[in-house]
Scaffold this motif. Structure first.
Motif, short mmCIF file in Angstrom:
data_model
loop_
_atom_site.label_atom_id
_atom_site.label_comp_id
_atom_site.label_asym_id
_atom_site.label_seq_id
_atom_site.Cartn_x
_atom_site.Cartn_y
_atom_site.Cartn_z
N SER A 35 0.83 -1.21 0.00
CA SER A 35 0.00 0.00 0.00
C SER A 35 0.86 1.27 0.00
CB SER A 35 -0.96 0.00 1.19
OG SER A 35 -0.25 -0.03 2.41
N GLU A 38 2.11 1.76 -3.56
CA GLU A 38 1.05 2.25 -4.44
C GLU A 38 0.82 3.74 -4.23
OE1 GLU A 38 -2.13 -0.41 -3.45
OE2 GLU A 38 -1.34 -2.01 -4.74
N GLU A 39 0.83 4.19 -2.96
CA GLU A 39 0.65 5.61 -2.68
C GLU A 39 1.79 6.46 -3.22
OE1 GLU A 39 -1.06 7.14 1.02
OE2 GLU A 39 -1.20 5.05 1.65
N GLN A 41 3.78 5.73 -5.72
CA GLN A 41 3.75 5.72 -7.17
C GLN A 41 2.67 6.64 -7.74
OE1 GLN A 41 3.56 1.45 -7.86
NE2 GLN A 41 5.68 1.47 -8.53
N GLN A 42 1.67 7.00 -6.93
CA GLN A 42 0.62 7.90 -7.39
C GLN A 42 1.05 9.37 -7.33
OE1 GLN A 42 -2.90 7.03 -5.14
NE2 GLN A 42 -3.05 4.95 -5.93
N GLN A 43 2.20 9.65 -6.73
CA GLN A 43 2.69 11.02 -6.65
C GLN A 43 3.16 11.50 -8.03
OE1 GLN A 43 2.27 12.60 -3.64
NE2 GLN A 43 1.36 10.61 -3.11
N ASP A 44 3.17 12.82 -8.22
CA ASP A 44 3.61 13.38 -9.50
C ASP A 44 5.04 12.97 -9.85
OD1 ASP A 44 1.19 14.63 -9.97
OD2 ASP A 44 1.83 16.51 -9.06
N PRO A 46 7.54 10.49 -8.00
CA PRO A 46 7.82 9.60 -6.86
C PRO A 46 9.25 9.68 -6.31
CG PRO A 46 6.50 8.45 -8.48
CD PRO A 46 6.90 9.75 -9.10
#
Length: 64
Positions: A35, A38-39, A41-44, A46
């Motif tokens: 988790s 995944e969080e 990797q969702q950043q502009d 990473p």
């Protein structure tokens, strides 16, 4: 044997340049939960997100 003349003799003129105080030359591997990954990797951006988070924590620890 002849000298190997492959490559660009002017590589310093065209190589990687940085505007940072210190160049990013080191790598580190770490384990994290799925988790968390995944969080992140969702950043502009990473990698920069991780560098900033680590630097914030290091700065807080210096103040203790």
């Amino acid at each position: 044997m002849s000298k190997d003349n492959r490559g660009n003799p002017d590589i310093k003129n065209y190589g990687f340049k940085t505007d940072r105080e210190e160049p990013l030359t080191e790598k580190m591997n770490l384990r994290m939960t799925k988790s968390m990954k995944e969080e992140v990797q969702q950043q502009d951006n990473p990698p920069e997100f991780c560098r900033e988070a680590i630097q914030e924590k290091l700065n807080r620890n210096k103040g203790k």
